[in-house]
Design a protein around this motif. Structure first.
Motif, PDB file in Angstrom:
ATOM      1  N   THR A  51     -12.927  -8.644  -1.279  1.00 31.75           N
ATOM      2  CA  THR A  51     -12.150  -7.779  -2.162  1.00 31.75           C
ATOM      3  C   THR A  51     -10.819  -7.412  -1.527  1.00 31.75           C
ATOM      4  O   THR A  51      -9.756  -7.500  -2.152  1.00 31.75           O
ATOM      5  N   LEU A  52     -10.877  -7.033  -0.278  1.00 33.03           N
ATOM      6  CA  LEU A  52      -9.661  -6.619   0.427  1.00 33.03           C
ATOM      7  C   LEU A  52      -8.662  -7.773   0.495  1.00 33.03           C
ATOM      8  O   LEU A  52      -7.457  -7.597   0.241  1.00 33.03           O
ATOM      9  N   ALA A  57      -3.704 -10.339  -1.255  1.00 29.02           N
ATOM     10  CA  ALA A  57      -3.042 -11.585  -1.655  1.00 29.02           C
ATOM     11  C   ALA A  57      -2.304 -11.397  -2.973  1.00 29.02           C
ATOM     12  O   ALA A  57      -1.134 -11.786  -3.106  1.00 29.02           O
ATOM     13  N   VAL A  58      -2.952 -10.752  -3.933  1.00 31.39           N
ATOM     14  CA  VAL A  58      -2.315 -10.567  -5.246  1.00 31.39           C
ATOM     15  C   VAL A  58      -1.090  -9.673  -5.110  1.00 31.39           C
ATOM     16  O   VAL A  58      -0.012  -9.973  -5.649  1.00 31.39           O
ATOM     17  N   SER A  59      -1.219  -8.576  -4.356  1.00 25.55           N
ATOM     18  CA  SER A  59      -0.084  -7.660  -4.208  1.00 25.55           C
ATOM     19  C   SER A  59       1.102  -8.353  -3.548  1.00 25.55           C
ATOM     20  O   SER A  59       2.251  -8.225  -4.001  1.00 25.55           O
ATOM     21  N   MET A 112       3.566   0.179  -7.648  1.00 24.32           N
ATOM     22  CA  MET A 112       2.751   1.328  -8.055  1.00 24.32           C
ATOM     23  C   MET A 112       1.302   0.894  -8.287  1.00 24.32           C
ATOM     24  O   MET A 112       0.359   1.515  -7.783  1.00 24.32           O
ATOM     25  N   GLY A 113       1.176  -0.204  -9.045  1.00 29.07           N
ATOM     26  CA  GLY A 113      -0.190  -0.695  -9.297  1.00 29.07           C
ATOM     27  C   GLY A 113      -0.879  -1.139  -8.019  1.00 29.07           C
ATOM     28  O   GLY A 113      -2.036  -0.799  -7.757  1.00 29.07           O
ATOM     29  N   SER A 114      -0.129  -1.848  -7.167  1.00 27.96           N
ATOM     30  CA  SER A 114      -0.791  -2.415  -5.982  1.00 27.96           C
ATOM     31  C   SER A 114      -1.160  -1.333  -4.965  1.00 27.96           C
ATOM     32  O   SER A 114      -2.122  -1.479  -4.222  1.00 27.96           O
ATOM     33  N   LEU A 117      -4.491  -0.158  -5.969  1.00 22.94           N
ATOM     34  CA  LEU A 117      -5.473  -1.218  -5.696  1.00 22.94           C
ATOM     35  C   LEU A 117      -5.814  -1.307  -4.203  1.00 22.94           C
ATOM     36  O   LEU A 117      -6.972  -1.310  -3.801  1.00 22.94           O
ATOM     37  N   THR A 118      -4.760  -1.360  -3.362  1.00 26.88           N
ATOM     38  CA  THR A 118      -5.018  -1.563  -1.936  1.00 26.88           C
ATOM     39  C   THR A 118      -5.728  -0.362  -1.322  1.00 26.88           C
ATOM     40  O   THR A 118      -6.605  -0.529  -0.478  1.00 26.88           O
TER      41      THR A 118
END
Lengths: 599, 128
Positions: A51-52, A57-59, A112-114, A117-118
């Motif tokens: 998950t981490l 990776a996406v961010s 902001m979104g990431s 998430l992180t």
């Protein structure tokens, strides 16, 4: 040479190869079992870690794809390097700000979104790891590995104690005082924690595990080449049987000492190898018989079995032969009554629920005044409170004393917490089953010579024992000094060889100070063992032979002096004849010119 | 069909293919080696490594070892890449590109071993 090798081994911590007898056993523990925990952790960390990684990776990828601009408003794309840097400090909530240039609105939207998430990813991973560390199974597995490693590193003989209750604890203290090593298995975590709090000289590996499980015994060193004995001292007879069985099957060469209060169980234990089964009730009966017949012998025995540093116990004055009253006719009472009757004494036993119909058995509550009156305490010489409840025992003693103040009173103590009360009652004899077992096990395992001495002691007269006690107190004082064994062979006594073979060395000469032979060493020889022949407290004119084993009591300084005599080649001549023989090469050459006197 | 096996095989293969995609092309030409592809290769390789955690079999241990080698090589490649692009004054030269690509080539070899192990495991499973 052999001695100097031993010295260097001791100094460097290395030792000779382990005894070869241990090689044939089968191992129960495999390395995979010990390291299984690591795999469990890694397996459980899979989801949080993936998950981490995905969140990161996406961010990072999103940040590199969104167009940005530098401080002058020119288009500038964030590279992977900057994006990873930014996400690293943002995700870990350090937050240096928008580097290297302030972000555009689109970038801020993504960041902001990431951020949310992180942070969630981190929190998830860290909490998963922390909960794993808190996990009971994981912690016990870590402790298991720790103990396994400590036991594997042992390079000197050690004993395995299964069950670290009162018996195990007091034995452990005695062995530690002797400088012996031991390992412990106990089912209760609290006792293992107590073991770590105790101030032992040596590090004691303690495993919280089930002694009935061969795997746990193996971890505690049952298969270790340096294991020299197993003690099964749990308060559960089945567990003791299991330990005896495991030891007999996996390591038939090891001596096993175990305890039980049931004769049936003792019989079952004896089916496996040749274990030493100690029944404390049985032993206490033997002890009391000895105390009645020869109080000084009993005093000597209990002093020697109490270990170094023990104060001289008081010599009890035995009652005149007469009738005894025993309260409580359970296992203990039965044993005890039988022992007293075997001694030719009359016994009245009292019990509330007797199992058999003994003619001399009084049925009734021992604390009932009427029942005690029927037992006719005034006409008795001894009283024993032998129930398994301490409060009852104490109240019985008080009542009995009320009825007849001159009674010899013995009581059984079950809980260590009531020790103060029993002390305050000032009893003539106290049976503490755990201590009886501890002392007997100590006598058997500390040195075989001491056990030999204790066994032979019952055949000696009381006057002889009293004299030996006087000798011991005169040389060593009121506290017992260390017991040490000497074997007169080429390893331990290289200098004595020729003298021993000629039969010219007497014990009295050996016990002289190697510096000034007029002074005698303050060491008392307890036993001399030659083959199977055993001499108790050998006298000064006892002629020593090669291979004799001697057990001494004395201060460490006397022991050092004696070891000088045993190793210095010129010492025996001086001890016997008073003439100093040169030990150096030059002086020997010079002195050879003068004719040596005959002899 | 075991979903865990599907995911596992997917990531092991994807790590190898991405790695191959980045590696292929003239070793010294930065134009032919996309940094996004390297990034994807690193991420997928890391995930594949984590998926191999906690397997106690012998083949599982070798799997993990190859993955760790691939990770090491790829991370070294990205560090060299970042150094060349951002720290060094000369920028992404032919020699630094060659260093990055050859490091990823080493990772490719490790990933190939992983794929071979995967195939061997599958084949031997069907036989037994």
């Amino acid at each position: 040479m052999a001695r100097s090798a031993g010295f260097w081994d001791r100094l460097t911590g290395r030792s000779q190869a382990p005894p070869p007898r241990a090689r044939r056993h089968r191992s129960v523990v495999t390395g995979a079992q010990a390291s299984a925990t690591i795999f469990v952790i890694m397996r459980r960390m899979r989801v949080p870690l993936v998950t981490l990684i995905l969140i990161f990776a996406v961010s990072v990828l999103g940040l590199t794809l969104i167009p940005g601009q530098d401080d002058a408003g020119r288009p500038w794309d964030v590279g992977f390097f900057d994006a990873f840097y930014f996400m690293s400090y943002t995700a870990t909530t350090i937050g240096f700000g928008e580097l290297p240039y302030p972000f555009t609105a689109a970038q801020r939207l993504w960041v902001m979104g990431s951020i949310y998430l992180t942070v969630i990813g981190w929190a998830y991973a860290i909490s998963a790891l922390l909960s794993l560390l808190q996990d009971r199974a994981f912690r016990s597995a870590l402790a298991l590995q720790h103990v396994t490693r400590k036991v594997a590193r042992l390079r000197e003989p050690f004993l395995l104690i299964a069950g670290y209750g009162q018996t195990g604890e007091s034995l452990g203290r005695q062995f530690d005082a002797l400088g012996r090593r031991f390992t412990v298995v106990d089912i209760a975590d609290a006792r293992i924690d107590a073991l770590e709090l105790n101030t032992h000289h040596a590090d004691v590996p303690g495993l919280a595990g089930d002694a009935r499980n061969p795997h746990d015994l193996e971890v505690a060193g049952l298969g270790h080449p340096w294991c020299e004995g197993v003690l099964a001292l749990t308060d559960d007879d089945e567990a003791n049987l299991a330990v005896t069985m495991t030891a007999a099957l996996l390591r038939p060469d090891l001596p096993v000492v175990t305890r039980t209060i049931s004769p049936v169980m003792a019989h079952r234990m004896a089916a496996f190898g040749e274990p030493t089964v100690i029944n404390p009730f049985d032993r206490f009966g033997d002890h009391l018989r000895l105390a009645l017949r020869a109080p000084a012998s009993y005093q000597l025995m209990s002093w020697l079995e109490a270990g170094p540093g023990a104060p001289l116990p008081e010599r009890a004055v035995p009652p005149a032969p007469g009738r005894w009253v025993v309260c409580g006719y359970g296992r203990f009472g039965r044993h005890f009554t039988a022992d007293l009757r075997a001694e030719g004494l009359e016994v009245t036993a009292i019990d509330l629920h007797p199992d058999d119909d003994d003619p001399d058995l009084l049925v009734g509550d021992g604390s009932d005044p009427e029942v005690l009156a029927r037992a006719d305490l005034a006409g008795a010489v001894g009283f024993v409170a032998g129930t398994d409840d301490d409060t009852t025992n104490l109240s019985l003693v008080a009542e009995a004393r009320d009825a007849n103040p001159d009674l010899f009173v013995a009581a059984r103590r079950n809980q260590p917490a009531s020790a103060v009360l029993f002390d305050a009652m000032d009893l003539d004899a106290v049976l503490i089953p755990t201590e009886v077992v501890a002392q007997e096990a100590y006598a058997r395992l500390s040195t075989p010579l001491l056990w030999r001495f204790v066994r032979e002691l019952s055949g000696c007269s009381d006057a002889w024992s009293a004299e030996l006690v006087d000798r011991l107190t005169a040389t060593c004082g009121e506290r017992l000094e260390a017991l040490w064994k000497v074997r007169l062979d080429d390893d331990e006594a290289p200098s004595l060889g020729p003298w021993l073979r000629r039969g010219e060395l007497r014990l009295g000469d050996l016990l002289r100070d190697p510096e000034t032979r007029e002074d005698r060493l303050d060491a008392v020889p307890l036993v001399a063992l030659r083959g199977e022949e055993c001499t108790l407290a050998p006298g000064a004119d006892f002629v020593l032979h090669p291979g004799d084993q001697l057990l001494f009591v004395g201060r460490p300084s006397e022991r050092r002096a004696l070891s000088t005599s045993l190793t210095d080649p010129s010492a025996p001549a001086y001890l016997v004849t008073g003439r100093r023989e040169p030990s150096g090469w030059l002086w020997r050459r010079l002195s050879r010119r003068t004719p040596a006197p005959a002899g | 069909m075991n979903l865990e096996k599907v995911v596992f095989g997917f990531f092991v293969l994807l790590a190898a293919t991405l790695n191959f995609g980045f590696f292929i092309g003239d070793i010294a030409d930065p134009e032919l080696h996309n940094e996004y592809e390297l990034f994807a290769a690193v991420v997928v390789s890391l995930i594949a490594t984590v998926l191999k955690f906690g397997d106690r079999t012998q083949i599982g241990a070798v799997h993990l070892a190859t993955s760790l080698v691939a990770d090491l090589q790829l991370i070294a490649a990205t560090v060299v890449f970042a150094y060349a692009a951002h720290v060094s004054t000369e920028g992404l030269t032919a020699s630094s590109t060659a260093a990055v690509v050859s490091l990823s080539g080493g990772a490719l070899l490790a990933n190939m071993v992983s794929v071979v192990l995967l195939v061997t495991e599958t084949v031997s499973f069907h036989r037994s």
